[in-house]
Design a protein around this motif. Structure first.
Motif, PDB file in Angstrom:
ATOM      1  N   TYR A  31       0.839  -1.199   0.000  1.00  0.00           N
ATOM      2  CA  TYR A  31       0.000   0.000   0.000  1.00  0.00           C
ATOM      3  C   TYR A  31       0.877   1.254   0.000  1.00  0.00           C
ATOM      4  O   TYR A  31       0.625   2.210  -0.742  1.00  0.00           O
ATOM      5  N   SER A  32       1.926   1.234   0.807  1.00  0.00           N
ATOM      6  CA  SER A  32       2.841   2.379   0.863  1.00  0.00           C
ATOM      7  C   SER A  32       3.555   2.579  -0.468  1.00  0.00           C
ATOM      8  O   SER A  32       3.792   3.714  -0.893  1.00  0.00           O
ATOM      9  N   GLU A  33       3.897   1.477  -1.140  1.00  0.00           N
ATOM     10  CA  GLU A  33       4.547   1.571  -2.445  1.00  0.00           C
ATOM     11  C   GLU A  33       3.615   2.205  -3.475  1.00  0.00           C
ATOM     12  O   GLU A  33       4.054   2.997  -4.316  1.00  0.00           O
ATOM     13  N   PHE A  34       2.331   1.863  -3.428  1.00  0.00           N
ATOM     14  CA  PHE A  34       1.348   2.493  -4.319  1.00  0.00           C
ATOM     15  C   PHE A  34       1.295   3.998  -4.066  1.00  0.00           C
ATOM     16  O   PHE A  34       1.340   4.801  -5.006  1.00  0.00           O
ATOM     17  N   GLU A  35       1.177   4.374  -2.800  1.00  0.00           N
ATOM     18  CA  GLU A  35       1.106   5.790  -2.450  1.00  0.00           C
ATOM     19  C   GLU A  35       2.350   6.531  -2.935  1.00  0.00           C
ATOM     20  O   GLU A  35       2.264   7.646  -3.477  1.00  0.00           O
ATOM     21  N   SER A  36       3.496   5.909  -2.760  1.00  0.00           N
ATOM     22  CA  SER A  36       4.754   6.528  -3.193  1.00  0.00           C
ATOM     23  C   SER A  36       4.791   6.706  -4.701  1.00  0.00           C
ATOM     24  O   SER A  36       5.223   7.755  -5.208  1.00  0.00           O
ATOM     25  N   ALA A  37       4.330   5.694  -5.450  1.00  0.00           N
ATOM     26  CA  ALA A  37       4.330   5.783  -6.915  1.00  0.00           C
ATOM     27  C   ALA A  37       3.419   6.911  -7.388  1.00  0.00           C
ATOM     28  O   ALA A  37       3.770   7.657  -8.316  1.00  0.00           O
ATOM     29  N   LEU A  38       2.268   7.069  -6.751  1.00  0.00           N
ATOM     30  CA  LEU A  38       1.355   8.143  -7.135  1.00  0.00           C
ATOM     31  C   LEU A  38       1.974   9.509  -6.858  1.00  0.00           C
ATOM     32  O   LEU A  38       1.872  10.424  -7.688  1.00  0.00           O
ATOM     33  N   ARG A  39       2.630   9.653  -5.707  1.00  0.00           N
ATOM     34  CA  ARG A  39       3.266  10.935  -5.387  1.00  0.00           C
ATOM     35  C   ARG A  39       4.370  11.267  -6.381  1.00  0.00           C
ATOM     36  O   ARG A  39       4.490  12.406  -6.854  1.00  0.00           O
ATOM     37  N   LYS A  40       5.183  10.271  -6.711  1.00  0.00           N
ATOM     38  CA  LYS A  40       6.276  10.498  -7.653  1.00  0.00           C
ATOM     39  C   LYS A  40       5.741  10.878  -9.031  1.00  0.00           C
ATOM     40  O   LYS A  40       6.287  11.765  -9.702  1.00  0.00           O
ATOM     41  N   ALA A  41       4.672  10.194  -9.478  1.00  0.00           N
ATOM     42  CA  ALA A  41       4.104  10.490 -10.793  1.00  0.00           C
ATOM     43  C   ALA A  41       3.555  11.906 -10.846  1.00  0.00           C
ATOM     44  O   ALA A  41       3.740  12.624 -11.836  1.00  0.00           O
ATOM     45  N   GLU A  42       2.901  12.329  -9.771  1.00  0.00           N
ATOM     46  CA  GLU A  42       2.334  13.678  -9.740  1.00  0.00           C
ATOM     47  C   GLU A  42       3.439  14.727  -9.667  1.00  0.00           C
ATOM     48  O   GLU A  42       3.356  15.785 -10.312  1.00  0.00           O
ATOM     49  N   ASN A  43       4.482  14.451  -8.918  1.00  0.00           N
ATOM     50  CA  ASN A  43       5.598  15.396  -8.816  1.00  0.00           C
ATOM     51  C   ASN A  43       6.339  15.537 -10.145  1.00  0.00           C
ATOM     52  O   ASN A  43       6.819  16.619 -10.492  1.00  0.00           O
TER      53      ASN A  43
END
Length: 343
Positions: A31-43
């Motif tokens: 779940y944390s990896e998903f959240e991290s991927a979304l943040r990186k993509a948006e950044n």
């Protein structure tokens, strides 16, 4: 590994995605990896807001069921000898190149993938997750496509000319700019017009399946459209969208062009198919023949025809459904699986 195993491994990824979207097991590393991927993509790409990324992920959650995948692939007889296929992916909306990746890998081919710099986080994340369940998947992210048996590219009309020359000696699908057209009859309900607004505003209008031109009957009230657009007024709070809106409005004012404005989108009469960001073109028609002429003139540039009207001989999708293609619908109407298996 068999096709059945590849399908089941992909469904396992879909189940993890579903758990993330429904916020199950929030304390797990995945779940944390998903959240991290979304943040990186948006950044990395400000157009990829969390809302738009989640919209794309919900589409794939609904699409990648075992029934959809097995039904889609049931009629195909796969080859024993895998081919190596190059993919040049677009990055205009989140995960837009994922379908091409699925096609290549599900048939057991090797994928050599040139990512768009605008979408370089999400697709690798999902493919690497899939590989955890299916170690035999053969894909690699590359900067230059070499030693390939075929290629699928997606880009602008200008890059298409380069690709057509560069890949002229091998089988290829080369996609160019496309956009989508809506046709209104004037009899649409409020709910139907609200659905059309989703076709216009989702992903800020950046996708080839976004409606950028509407054909409307003469004397149609534009107030009907503006009223249906109101739920999307927050779009103007996005900095890059607002900059495009302000720029186009300034150009029209300086040129003394006629346009209609509600402070977050501009309606402008035009016979062109492609409208700039923050602008929606419209064109009036008097009869069915006028619609046919417009479509014939733009046929090679239309990705989706969106309407709830009853127009004979016109393949269309319902209002509100342009961003929800079935898994067996292919960009530009070219069957990707047929192409791959013909190599």
């Amino acid at each position: 590994m068999s096709l059945e195993q590849r399908i089941k491994s992909l469904v396992a990824v879909r189940n993890i995605l579903h758990s993330f979207l429904t916020k199950e097991n929030q304390n797990t590393p995945t779940y944390s990896e998903f959240e991290s991927a979304l943040r990186k993509a948006e950044n990395k790409n400000p157009w990829f807001t969390k809302k738009n990324i989640l919209y794309a992920l919900k589409y794939w959650d609904e699409t990648l069921s075992y029934e959809n995948l097995s039904g889609w692939l049931a009629r195909y007889r796969l080859k024993d000898t895998p081919k190596t296929v190059g993919l040049v992916l677009a990055g205009n909306i989140p995960m837009v190149g994922f379908h091409d990746c699925l096609c290549v890998l599900l048939v057991g081919y090797k994928a050599r993938i040139k990512l768009s710099s605008k979408d370089a986080i999400l697709i690798p994340f999902f493919l690497n997750l899939w590989k955890e369940f299916c170690e035999e998947l053969d894909f690699e992210f590359v900067e230059k496509l070499e030693k390939i048996n075929g290629v699928i590219t997606t880009g602008s009309n200008n890059t298409a000319k380069y690709f057509e020359y560069y890949f002229k000696e091998i089988p290829h699908i080369i996609r160019k700019n496309r956009s989508s057209l809506a046709i209104l009859t004037g009899n649409e309900t409020e709910e139907e017009l609200n659905a059309l607004s989703k076709d216009i505003f989702t992903y800020f209008g950046l996708g080839c399946r976004n409606v950028t031109q509407i054909l409307i009957p003469e004397n149609y009230s534009l107030d009907n459209l503006f009223q249906s657009f109101f739920p999307y007024k927050e779009v103007i709070n996005h900095n890059k969208y607002a900059n495009n809106y302000d720029y186009n409005k300034a150009i029209y004012l300086m040129n003394n062009d006629q346009f209609w404005d509600n402070n977050f989108i501009i309606l402008k009469e035009s016979g062109a198919l492609y409208s700039p960001i923050g602008v929606l073109y419209f064109k009036t028609y008097t009869d069915y023949e006028a619609i046919e002429r417009f479509i014939a003139h733009n046929m090679g540039n239309i990705q989706c025809l969106v309407t709830n009207g009853n127009f004979e001989n016109l393949f269309s999708v319902p209002l509100g459904e342009s961003q929800n293609p079935k898994i067996n619908e292919y960009a530009d109407g070219v069957n990707t699986l047929d192409f791959l298996l013909s190599i």
